[in-house]
Design a protein around this motif. Structure first.
Motif, short mmCIF file in Angstrom:
data_model
loop_
_atom_site.label_atom_id
_atom_site.label_comp_id
_atom_site.label_asym_id
_atom_site.label_seq_id
_atom_site.Cartn_x
_atom_site.Cartn_y
_atom_site.Cartn_z
N SER A 28 -4.86 11.44 3.12
CA SER A 28 -6.19 11.13 2.89
C SER A 28 -6.77 9.68 2.19
N LEU A 29 -5.63 9.07 1.78
CA LEU A 29 -6.21 7.82 1.28
C LEU A 29 -6.71 7.00 2.57
N PRO A 30 -7.61 5.87 2.06
CA PRO A 30 -8.20 5.06 3.34
C PRO A 30 -7.11 4.42 4.05
N ALA A 31 -7.29 4.49 5.54
CA ALA A 31 -6.33 4.16 6.38
C ALA A 31 -6.49 2.84 6.80
N PRO A 32 -5.43 1.96 6.50
CA PRO A 32 -5.62 0.53 7.17
C PRO A 32 -5.94 0.36 8.46
N ASP A 33 -6.75 -0.74 8.91
CA ASP A 33 -7.15 -0.83 10.31
C ASP A 33 -6.05 -1.63 11.11
N LEU A 34 -5.33 -2.23 10.20
CA LEU A 34 -4.22 -3.21 10.52
C LEU A 34 -3.13 -3.27 9.38
N TRP A 56 7.84 14.71 1.66
CA TRP A 56 7.41 14.79 0.24
C TRP A 56 6.74 13.65 -0.16
N ALA A 57 7.26 12.54 0.17
CA ALA A 57 6.56 11.28 -0.42
C ALA A 57 5.26 10.95 -0.13
N ARG A 58 5.08 11.42 1.54
CA ARG A 58 3.83 11.02 1.96
C ARG A 58 2.61 12.11 1.59
N ALA A 59 3.18 13.11 1.06
CA ALA A 59 1.86 14.08 0.66
C ALA A 59 1.16 13.71 -0.21
N PRO A 60 1.44 13.11 -1.39
CA PRO A 60 0.22 12.57 -2.44
C PRO A 60 -0.64 11.72 -1.77
N ARG A 113 -8.43 8.01 7.48
CA ARG A 113 -7.67 8.57 6.40
C ARG A 113 -6.15 8.78 6.99
N LEU A 114 -5.46 8.42 5.80
CA LEU A 114 -4.02 8.49 6.27
C LEU A 114 -3.25 10.15 6.35
N TRP A 115 -2.55 10.20 7.44
CA TRP A 115 -1.79 11.33 7.51
C TRP A 115 -2.60 12.66 7.46
N THR A 116 -3.73 12.72 8.23
CA THR A 116 -4.49 14.01 8.08
C THR A 116 -4.56 14.87 9.14
N GLU A 117 -3.68 14.38 10.12
CA GLU A 117 -3.76 15.20 11.55
C GLU A 117 -2.38 15.83 11.74
N TYR A 176 0.92 -1.18 -0.01
CA TYR A 176 0.11 -0.05 -0.09
C TYR A 176 0.96 1.25 0.04
N ALA A 177 0.44 2.27 0.54
CA ALA A 177 1.31 3.55 0.39
C ALA A 177 2.53 3.41 1.05
N PHE A 178 2.70 2.82 2.05
CA PHE A 178 3.95 2.38 2.93
C PHE A 178 5.04 2.02 1.97
N SER A 179 4.59 0.99 1.25
CA SER A 179 5.63 0.55 0.30
C SER A 179 6.04 1.56 -0.70
#
Length: 227
Positions: A135-141, A128-132, A223-227, A97-100
């Motif tokens: 707000s993607l759906p965040a995994p629960d695990l 920079w890499a996180r920015a795009p 959502r990922l990285w929205t805080e 997912y986004a982490f990869s």
């Protein structure tokens, strides 16, 4: 509020056993009587995914910044689909997912064993890499299958694609460690699993984290990285 299904991501270095473990977990979820959908990133079937596939097979060359944005766009192509599945009660099991995307892009900008030609563009940093992907759906695990690159190298098929180089995999593992430290907390949404153990031992450990989520969650999709 009606319960929704959980969103579970399996991450790890290349040849860490992700695909095998996902298939095992998928079968166990199905055998428990629940609906499950498997998604793999990059999704090479989409127009953007086909560009990524060409790049990964070393059939084309692109700037690292462009490649990162393509990978992110590929995830956004399926973002609404993932949320729809979860709200329908279908468990989503995701291979990468986004982490990869972040780990590989940042790793390519880290110092290498062999000096690379200088670039006119700035290095890719974590912010920079996180920015795009914000707000993607965040995994629960998220389960990170951790394995030493020298161990993964001896597994079948290693080196067939662009990123399967031991030096790069070491740097990727380092960035994954940094991401994991940021993501870890009391809620245990990021878990490190020793992928060097036997297949059955790894499967059993993964199942111990997955099984408690199978009856659904009362919360809405994060959502990922929205805080």
């Amino acid at each position: 509020m009606t319960k929704r299904a959980p969103f579970i991501v399996i991450e790890g270095l290349d040849r860490s056993g992700k695909t095998t473990q996902i298939e095992t977990i998928r079968q166990r979820i199905q055998n428990s009587g629940r609906d499950v959908v498997c998604i793999k990133f990059p999704d090479r079937a989409t127009p953007i995914g086909q560009m990524i596939d060409s790049y990964l097979r070393s059939q084309s060359d692109l700037d690292d910044h462009v490649v990162h944005l393509l990978f992110s766009a590929n995830r956004w192509e399926l973002a609404s689909t993932i949320i729809s599945y979860l709200n329908q009660g279908k468990i989503v099991l995701c291979d990468r997912y986004a982490f990869s995307g972040i780990a590989f892009s940042v790793a390519k900008s880290l110092p290498t064993e062999v000096e690379s030609p200088p670039s006119d563009l700035p290095p890719i940093t974590l912010p920079w890499a996180r920015a795009p992907d914000a707000s993607l759906p965040a995994p629960d695990l998220t389960l990170f299958l951790d394995i030493a690159p020298q161990v993964a190298r001896v597994r079948g098929g290693y080196g067939e694609e662009r990123y399967e180089k031991e030096d790069l995999q070491r740097r990727v593992r380092s960035v994954f460690g940094e991401i994991g430290r940021e993501m870890s907390g009391e809620d245990r949404k990021w878990v490190v699993v020793d992928a060097g153990l036997s297949l059955s031992a790894v499967s059993q450990e993964i199942w111990g984290y997955v099984e408690p989520l199978l009856d659904g969650l009362d919360s809405s999709v994060g959502r990922l990285w929205t805080e």
